[in-house]
Design a protein around this motif. Structure first.
Motif, mmCIF file in Angstrom:
data_model
loop_
_atom_site.group_PDB
_atom_site.id
_atom_site.type_symbol
_atom_site.label_atom_id
_atom_site.label_comp_id
_atom_site.label_asym_id
_atom_site.label_seq_id
_atom_site.Cartn_x
_atom_site.Cartn_y
_atom_site.Cartn_z
ATOM 1 N N MET A 28 109.274 79.047 -81.618
ATOM 2 C CA MET A 28 109.452 80.370 -80.913
ATOM 3 C C MET A 28 110.698 79.929 -79.759
ATOM 4 O O MET A 28 110.582 78.981 -78.942
ATOM 5 C CB MET A 28 108.290 80.812 -80.281
ATOM 6 C CG MET A 28 107.253 81.170 -81.191
ATOM 7 S SD MET A 28 105.774 81.665 -80.517
ATOM 8 C CE MET A 28 106.103 82.990 -79.456
ATOM 9 N N ALA A 29 111.887 80.601 -79.439
ATOM 10 C CA ALA A 29 112.917 80.498 -78.522
ATOM 11 C C ALA A 29 112.321 80.860 -77.290
ATOM 12 O O ALA A 29 111.584 81.844 -76.950
ATOM 13 C CB ALA A 29 113.931 81.448 -78.983
ATOM 14 N N PRO A 30 112.131 79.892 -76.411
ATOM 15 C CA PRO A 30 111.631 79.966 -75.105
ATOM 16 C C PRO A 30 112.040 80.927 -74.053
ATOM 17 O O PRO A 30 111.321 81.585 -73.168
ATOM 18 C CB PRO A 30 111.595 78.792 -74.305
ATOM 19 C CG PRO A 30 112.765 77.998 -75.024
ATOM 20 C CD PRO A 30 112.795 78.490 -76.413
ATOM 21 N N GLY A 31 113.528 81.377 -74.469
ATOM 22 C CA GLY A 31 113.937 82.467 -73.606
ATOM 23 C C GLY A 31 114.473 83.691 -74.100
ATOM 24 O O GLY A 31 114.947 84.432 -73.485
ATOM 25 N N VAL A 32 113.648 83.837 -75.243
ATOM 26 C CA VAL A 32 113.893 85.054 -75.894
ATOM 27 C C VAL A 32 113.772 86.364 -75.301
ATOM 28 O O VAL A 32 114.092 87.547 -75.227
ATOM 29 C CB VAL A 32 113.331 85.310 -77.379
ATOM 30 C CG1 VAL A 32 111.973 85.499 -77.262
ATOM 31 C CG2 VAL A 32 114.059 86.343 -78.344
ATOM 32 N N LYS A 33 112.443 86.392 -74.249
ATOM 33 C CA LYS A 33 112.148 87.529 -73.523
ATOM 34 C C LYS A 33 112.435 87.748 -72.407
ATOM 35 O O LYS A 33 112.090 88.792 -71.248
ATOM 36 C CB LYS A 33 110.541 87.703 -73.565
ATOM 37 C CG LYS A 33 109.771 87.584 -74.924
ATOM 38 C CD LYS A 33 108.204 87.390 -74.776
ATOM 39 C CE LYS A 33 107.663 87.794 -76.200
ATOM 40 N NZ LYS A 33 106.082 87.598 -76.064
ATOM 41 N N ARG A 34 113.457 86.588 -71.708
ATOM 42 C CA ARG A 34 113.878 86.768 -70.202
ATOM 43 C C ARG A 34 115.192 87.252 -70.345
ATOM 44 O O ARG A 34 115.776 87.175 -71.240
ATOM 45 C CB ARG A 34 113.452 85.387 -69.546
ATOM 46 C CG ARG A 34 114.322 84.224 -70.252
ATOM 47 C CD ARG A 34 114.513 83.123 -69.158
ATOM 48 N NE ARG A 34 115.449 83.351 -68.253
ATOM 49 C CZ ARG A 34 115.998 82.497 -67.255
ATOM 50 N NH1 ARG A 34 115.408 81.340 -67.379
ATOM 51 N NH2 ARG A 34 116.953 82.927 -66.593
ATOM 52 N N GLY A 57 116.302 79.055 -63.321
ATOM 53 C CA GLY A 57 116.308 77.824 -64.234
ATOM 54 C C GLY A 57 115.615 78.380 -65.381
ATOM 55 O O GLY A 57 114.949 79.084 -65.562
ATOM 56 N N LEU A 58 115.850 77.614 -66.716
ATOM 57 C CA LEU A 58 115.645 77.701 -67.873
ATOM 58 C C LEU A 58 114.085 77.509 -68.154
ATOM 59 O O LEU A 58 113.404 78.076 -68.886
ATOM 60 C CB LEU A 58 116.323 77.220 -68.850
ATOM 61 C CG LEU A 58 117.779 77.456 -69.200
ATOM 62 C CD1 LEU A 58 118.583 76.639 -70.160
ATOM 63 C CD2 LEU A 58 117.923 78.822 -69.399
ATOM 64 N N HIS A 59 113.555 76.611 -67.213
ATOM 65 C CA HIS A 59 112.160 76.458 -67.256
ATOM 66 C C HIS A 59 111.551 77.737 -66.831
ATOM 67 O O HIS A 59 110.314 77.848 -67.331
ATOM 68 C CB HIS A 59 111.666 75.392 -66.359
ATOM 69 C CG HIS A 59 111.782 75.624 -64.888
ATOM 70 N ND1 HIS A 59 112.952 75.603 -64.175
ATOM 71 C CD2 HIS A 59 110.854 75.996 -63.997
ATOM 72 C CE1 HIS A 59 112.841 76.037 -63.004
ATOM 73 N NE2 HIS A 59 111.626 76.045 -62.913
ATOM 74 N N LYS A 60 111.787 78.704 -66.277
ATOM 75 C CA LYS A 60 111.052 79.823 -66.014
ATOM 76 C C LYS A 60 111.144 80.946 -67.258
ATOM 77 O O LYS A 60 112.216 81.827 -67.152
ATOM 78 C CB LYS A 60 111.712 80.515 -64.801
ATOM 79 C CG LYS A 60 111.589 79.720 -63.425
ATOM 80 C CD LYS A 60 112.000 80.128 -62.212
ATOM 81 C CE LYS A 60 111.686 79.611 -61.229
ATOM 82 N NZ LYS A 60 111.989 80.365 -59.729
ATOM 83 N N ARG A 61 110.121 80.488 -68.026
ATOM 84 C CA ARG A 61 110.311 81.252 -69.318
ATOM 85 C C ARG A 61 109.850 82.582 -69.084
ATOM 86 O O ARG A 61 110.088 83.688 -69.865
ATOM 87 C CB ARG A 61 109.450 80.651 -70.287
ATOM 88 C CG ARG A 61 109.200 78.988 -70.318
ATOM 89 C CD ARG A 61 110.310 78.495 -70.799
ATOM 90 N NE ARG A 61 110.458 77.190 -71.338
ATOM 91 C CZ ARG A 61 111.021 76.110 -71.568
ATOM 92 N NH1 ARG A 61 112.494 76.522 -71.275
ATOM 93 N NH2 ARG A 61 110.802 74.949 -72.241
ATOM 94 N N GLY A 62 108.949 82.907 -68.165
ATOM 95 C CA GLY A 62 108.711 84.373 -67.887
ATOM 96 C C GLY A 62 106.956 84.449 -68.248
ATOM 97 O O GLY A 62 106.581 85.470 -67.823
ATOM 98 N N TYR A 63 106.378 83.561 -68.814
ATOM 99 C CA TYR A 63 104.881 83.665 -69.256
ATOM 100 C C TYR A 63 104.092 83.114 -67.885
ATOM 101 O O TYR A 63 102.854 83.344 -67.723
ATOM 102 C CB TYR A 63 104.753 82.835 -70.302
ATOM 103 C CG TYR A 63 104.662 81.438 -70.471
ATOM 104 C CD1 TYR A 63 103.757 80.666 -69.990
ATOM 105 C CD2 TYR A 63 105.806 80.897 -71.196
ATOM 106 C CE1 TYR A 63 103.828 79.366 -69.835
ATOM 107 C CE2 TYR A 63 106.091 79.578 -71.215
ATOM 108 C CZ TYR A 63 105.070 78.806 -70.478
ATOM 109 O OH TYR A 63 104.980 77.388 -70.659
ATOM 110 N N ARG A 64 104.242 82.076 -66.939
ATOM 111 C CA ARG A 64 103.744 81.528 -66.183
ATOM 112 C C ARG A 64 103.814 82.372 -64.673
ATOM 113 O O ARG A 64 104.518 81.631 -63.907
ATOM 114 C CB ARG A 64 103.939 80.121 -66.135
ATOM 115 C CG ARG A 64 102.904 79.468 -65.392
ATOM 116 C CD ARG A 64 103.083 77.836 -65.582
ATOM 117 N NE ARG A 64 104.043 77.157 -64.590
ATOM 118 C CZ ARG A 64 104.438 76.043 -64.543
ATOM 119 N NH1 ARG A 64 103.783 75.215 -65.165
ATOM 120 N NH2 ARG A 64 105.386 75.695 -63.795
ATOM 121 N N LYS A 65 103.169 83.357 -64.525
ATOM 122 C CA LYS A 65 103.339 84.173 -63.368
ATOM 123 C C LYS A 65 102.227 83.490 -62.287
ATOM 124 O O LYS A 65 102.527 83.513 -60.996
ATOM 125 C CB LYS A 65 102.673 85.712 -63.489
ATOM 126 C CG LYS A 65 103.607 86.599 -64.513
ATOM 127 C CD LYS A 65 104.890 86.618 -64.105
ATOM 128 C CE LYS A 65 105.560 87.395 -64.870
ATOM 129 N NZ LYS A 65 107.178 87.447 -64.765
#
Length: 371
Positions: free
Chosen positions: A214-220, A158-166
């Motif tokens: 900042m685009a939230p999905g740029v790093k995933r 899901g797009l809510h999984k940005r990648g920063y909240r481990k």
């Protein structure tokens, strides 16, 4: 290839999703409960996945049709030109839901849809067996009142999984909802943001990412990046576009407070992963010690509540304290999301504006005070 795209979202934020899609130059944007549609191409697919703050995922809508029998379902699915999206080595699991429909067995619907796709591809590729060892194409179906929608999921997680909240504390707010709260509170690129119950920092991080554009999905990564029939340069171009739009000189600053040491540590760690730590300070502080110390500020709060972390009386006392310390002040606004329907009474002030939202499956209200 022109595509119809559908972006599922949390109830209550369809308007935000629609506005965002228009800002991303999507065409023919239209919305209904829990989902927003638009037209575009594979470049649009990449752009939405990388930039969307409020949508849950991006799916390609292949066909809508009525099905009252399994034969109608089979024929409707088989008529879709699957060969345009699926190569013979691709993996294509099927999942979905059915509500108030003649075809109510999910497992049977999955089997029929899978069989229809296979039969179509057998004819087109002239092979009898598909090993499904290639890139993942998740086929999804919705059946609502006998109306079938067949889609392919381009997002994966899901797009809510940005990648920063481990890591997160108990009962965190969903990233997409936190972003919506920040947007509705009109967070600015030169403003001050405060979360007095920062938890793992989600609201502050989403607010800072919004303020800095900042685009939230740029790093995933997304499922469709592995599809062999989509040029890799599309994703590279869209990431470069998103990064070029970041407001590098934004003066926004954020402050996170919590009574738990672990919350402060998590907020700092997650802010570093998200790339916004330079704009954030976090420290241990009780809500009773809150003061509006600067000339202006925007308070965003998702306080603990009875259904979640505190007993109801403890939560009620917390709301009374908030009513005392969140005092009206020129240049200050307070946005509080809670499922407590007696919040205004406990807070002792009627909200200037209310917005119905959902935190997961829990119906909530966003109470906004700015006068």
């Amino acid at each position: 290839m022109k595509l119809t795209l559908v972006c599922p979202c949390l109830l209550g934020i369809e308007g935000l999703v629609a506005d965002e899609l228009r800002a991303l130059q999507c065409e023919n944007v239209r919305s209904e409960n829990g989902r927003v549609y638009c037209d575009g191409d594979m470049q649009t697919v990449a752009r939405i996945n990388i930039n969307a703050r409020y949508a849950e995922r991006v799916m390609i809508l292949l066909k809508n049709f009525q099905a009252l029998s399994f034969e109608e379902l089979f024929q409707g699915v088989k008529s879709i030109p699957w060969e345009q999206l699926l190569l013979k080595e691709d993996t294509f699991p099927v999942s979905g839901s059915s509500v108030k429909s003649q075809l109510f067995s999910i497992s049977d619907c999955q089997a029929i849809i899978k069989k229809a796709i296979v039969e179509r591809l057998k004819e087109k590729y002239n092979i009898s067996w598909f090993e499904e060892t290639g890139p993942l194409h998740k086929v999804r179906f919705w059946i609502m009142k006998d109306q079938v929608s067949i889609m392919i999921d381009t997002s994966g997680n899901g797009l809510h999984k940005r990648g920063y909240r481990k890591n997160a504390l108990e009962a965190p707010i969903k990233e997409t909802l936190a972003a919506a709260v920040a947007k509705l509170a009109r967070v600015r690129s030169d403003g001050t943001i405060i979360d007095p119950f920062c938890g793992s920092g989600t609201i502050l991080i989403e607010a800072l990412m919004l303020a800095k554009n900042m685009a939230p999905g740029v790093k995933r990564k997304f499922n469709a990046e592995d599809w062999l029939n989509i040029p890799k340069k599309i994703w590279r171009e869209e990431r470069e576009r998103a990064e070029s739009l970041v407001l590098q000189d934004a003066k926004v600053q954020a402050f996170g407070f919590d009574i738990e040491d672990e919350a402060i540590e998590l907020t700092i760690a997650n802010a570093k992963k998200a790339g916004v730590f330079a704009h954030l300070k976090a420290q241990k502080r009780d809500i009773r010690d809150f003061k509006a110390e600067t000339d202006y500020g925007c308070v965003l709060a998702n306080p603990p509540y009875g259904e979640r972390l505190l007993d109801r009386e403890g939560a009620a006392e917390l709301y009374r304290v908030m009513g005392k310390v969140f005092t009206p002040k020129r240049g200050w606004s307070y946005s509080i999301i809670t499922p407590e329907d007696q919040f205004e009474k406990l807070f002792t002030k009627k909200a200037d504006r209310r917005r119905k939202l959902y935190n997961g499956m829990i119906p909530c209200q966003l109470y906004m005070y700015y006068k």
